[in-house]
Design an enzyme around this catalytic site. Structure first.
Site, PDB file in Angstrom:
ATOM      1  N   LYS B  75      -2.359  94.576  66.896  1.00 56.21           N
ATOM      2  CA  LYS B  75      -3.652  94.063  67.363  1.00 56.21           C
ATOM      3  C   LYS B  75      -3.678  94.166  68.886  1.00 56.21           C
ATOM      4  O   LYS B  75      -2.655  93.903  69.538  1.00 56.21           O
ATOM      5  CB  LYS B  75      -3.769  92.599  66.904  1.00 56.21           C
ATOM      6  CG  LYS B  75      -5.061  91.903  67.219  1.00 56.21           C
ATOM      7  CD  LYS B  75      -5.007  90.476  66.654  1.00 56.21           C
ATOM      8  CE  LYS B  75      -6.317  89.735  66.797  1.00 56.21           C
ATOM      9  NZ  LYS B  75      -6.272  88.401  66.153  1.00 56.21           N
ATOM     10  N   SER B 150      -9.940  87.300  63.235  1.00 59.48           N
ATOM     11  CA  SER B 150     -10.176  88.216  64.328  1.00 59.48           C
ATOM     12  C   SER B 150      -9.383  89.516  64.240  1.00 59.48           C
ATOM     13  O   SER B 150      -9.695  90.470  64.948  1.00 59.48           O
ATOM     14  CB  SER B 150      -9.850  87.532  65.651  1.00 59.48           C
ATOM     15  OG  SER B 150      -8.486  87.136  65.680  1.00 59.48           O
ATOM     16  N   SER B 174      -7.121  84.001  61.328  1.00 61.75           N
ATOM     17  CA  SER B 174      -7.384  85.385  61.753  1.00 61.75           C
ATOM     18  C   SER B 174      -6.459  86.466  61.194  1.00 61.75           C
ATOM     19  O   SER B 174      -6.709  87.655  61.403  1.00 61.75           O
ATOM     20  CB  SER B 174      -7.383  85.472  63.274  1.00 61.75           C
ATOM     21  OG  SER B 174      -8.560  84.903  63.788  1.00 61.75           O
TER      22      SER B 174
END
Lengths: 59, 463
Positions: B75, B150, B174
């Site tokens: 990420k 997220s 997330s």
């Protein structure tokens, strides 16, 4: 008594435009309404989950 | 070949090379990225170089473990030395760190091959991954739907076979949200087990680092590579790294499975609830002992979590938030809310948190795992701000985080794994929650259920 978020923002000198402030008030009101009874229910012996611990040797 | 288990075995039997695996992933990225927008930065040359080094090492008999030569992604919140790390934000759009975060260091040491940095909700502060600066990430199961967030790019990348594993972060769900929406496995380890050092923070006392994978055993292998104490992370816990890998032919005999009688059964899409009940029955058929339990007040825990996150995120970003043009509208609205909260409320939220943690520890004296839906519904459409669940309308963000946020507050480990599909053909996630530092247990339960089903083998239409 309901919190006056506009007054708080003004008192703390937060540069939040009035239009943006208007949009977040319902969310803040909801949070306040739910959270206040929880906070009021705490007893004095309940400590924070964030406790400072002094690590390492103490001289 | 889509799992680390398969790829790792194929590498060692010389049926495939790391360069070939890497080229396979890069080809998928090239083909699917225009549709999915799963990556912010692709590091093709860097990956091929790492893959060549991994192949040479294996040829010389140097084996760094199960992730050796496996193409993975991070990420874009994880600082990577010499490779841009944006946080999905204008604040860090051109930031090129001069050091690796601990997880990146560990993955490098494990011989993993880094394909690039995946897209995310701006600053990891939201559940849609509809990023105003880098574009919306799309769900491989339906391009009109969000992948969740997220860590949406990580969920999409693993689901669409662009990456064998992708690291996510989980502050209020997330990792588990994109895992559920994209039909992959997501593991949020116990707070303190995996170092946060060098990852852009959001809510420091709620941030957890963990992987998204194609199967449960891949999650176990990844965890073994990234877990462990780190003096640079104040919350890191000094515990030795275990072998988390579940065995074959798992029996759940003697395992006490908690099944909530409230909250996790309310306002849930009936198809989702049906699939979760079917998984509970399956766990019982595998020897587990299911018992209905009363869970602590999850609505109160969620409120407490929101209070903590609003305050922590606004404090962390205070110096940047004076320039309002730096942020998208949804993130700005959350940052503004956090600034209006009193310090006393933040402290009291942390006091409530202690009490909830104790209540959960009490609950786990009579059970070993708790099974719940990960999310009450399938993935919403991009831009959808309200969802209707069982006839009731609810804010998309609050509905999406309803069953996952509270677990960040108590810091317990939780796994989301595929357990079926809704009536629209979108994936459904099962959440398995365990005691602190008992990742091996939730992974064992997940693997047992996975071995008895084939949901993790289904491929999204985009492929």
């Amino acid at each position: 008594m309901k919190k006056d978020w506009k007054q708080t923002a003004a008192a703390w000198n937060l540069p939040i435009p009035a239009e943006d402030l208007e949009k977040i008030i319902p969310s803040l009101d909801g949070l306040e309404a739910g959270f206040r009874p929880l906070a009021n229910s705490l007893d004095a012996n309940t400590e924070s989950a964030m406790i400072y611990k002094l690590l390492g040797p103490v001289e | 070949m889509r799992t680390i288990v398969e790829a790792s075995a194929a590498l060692r039997s010389k049926k495939v090379s790391s360069v070939e695996l890497t080229r396979q992933c890069l080809a998928n990225i090239e083909r699917l990225e225009p549709k999915l927008n799963a990556f912010i930065t692709v590091t093709a040359e860097h990956a091929l170089n790492q893959a060549r080094i991994a192949d040479e090492a294996l040829a010389k008999g140097v084996d760094r473990g199960p992730l050796h030569g496996i193409p993975i992604s991070l990420k874009d919140l994880y600082r990577t030395k010499g490779i841009r790390t944006t946080g999905g934000s204008l604040l860090y759009r051109d930031m090129v760190p001069d050091y690796d975060c601990t997880v990146a260091e560990k993955l490098n040491a494990a011989g993993a091959v880094m394909l690039g940095k995946t897209g995310l909700h701006e600053l990891a502060y939201g559940v849609t991954s509809n990023n105003p600066h880098f574009g919306a990430v799309k769900n491989p199961w339906n391009l009109d739907c969000i992948p969740g967030g997220s860590s949406g790019g990580s969920g999409a990348a693993v689901s669409a076979e662009m990456s064998f594993m992708s690291m996510g972060s989980d502050t209020g769900g997330s990792i588990r949200i994109p895992a559920a929406f994209c039909g992959v496995v997501g593991l949020k380890p116990t707070y303190g087990l995996v170092s946060r050092y060098g990852v852009l923070p959001l809510g420091s006392s709620l941030d957890h680092m963990g992987p998204l994978n194609s199967c449960v055993r891949d999650a176990a292998m990844t965890l073994a590579a990234i877990a462990g104490p780190d003096a640079r992370d104040e919350s890191s816990v000094a515990r030795p790294v275990e072998s988390y890998l579940p065995p074959l032919n798992i029996s759940l005999k003697g395992l006490r499975i908690g099944v909530p009688d409230s909250f996790f059964t309310e306002r849930v899409d009936p198809t989702v609830m049906g699939r979760v009940r079917a998984m509970v029955q399956l766990a019982a058929a595998l020897g587990g002992q299911a018992e209905v339990v009363r869970v602590p007040d999850m609505a109160a825990i969620n409120l407490t979590g929101r209070m903590i996150l609003l305050a922590e995120a606004s404090a962390l970003l205070e110096q940047h938030s004076r320039n309002r043009t730096n942020f998208g509208a949804d993130v700005l609205a959350l940052l503004d809310q956090g600034k209006l909260l009193a310090a006393t409320d933040y402290v009291n939220a942390q006091r409530l948190r202690s009490s909830y943690r104790r209540q959960f520890l009490d609950l786990f004296q009579s059970i070993d795992v708790l099974l719940t839906p990960s999310i009450p519904m399938g993935a919403p459409r991009i831009g959808q701000t309200k969802v209707s669940i069982d006839g009731q309308e609810e804010d998309t963000r609050l509905a999406t985080t309803r069953f996952v946020r509270g677990i960040n507050v108590i810091g317990f480990p939780a796994l989301s794994m595929p357990c079926g599909f809704d009536t629209g053909g979108l994936p459904i996630g099962l959440q398995i929650i365990g005691r602190p530092f008992e990742e091996a247990t939730i992974l064992r339960v997940g693997a047992a259920l996975e071995d008895a089903t084939d949901f993790h083998l289904k491929r999204p239409p985009v492929l």
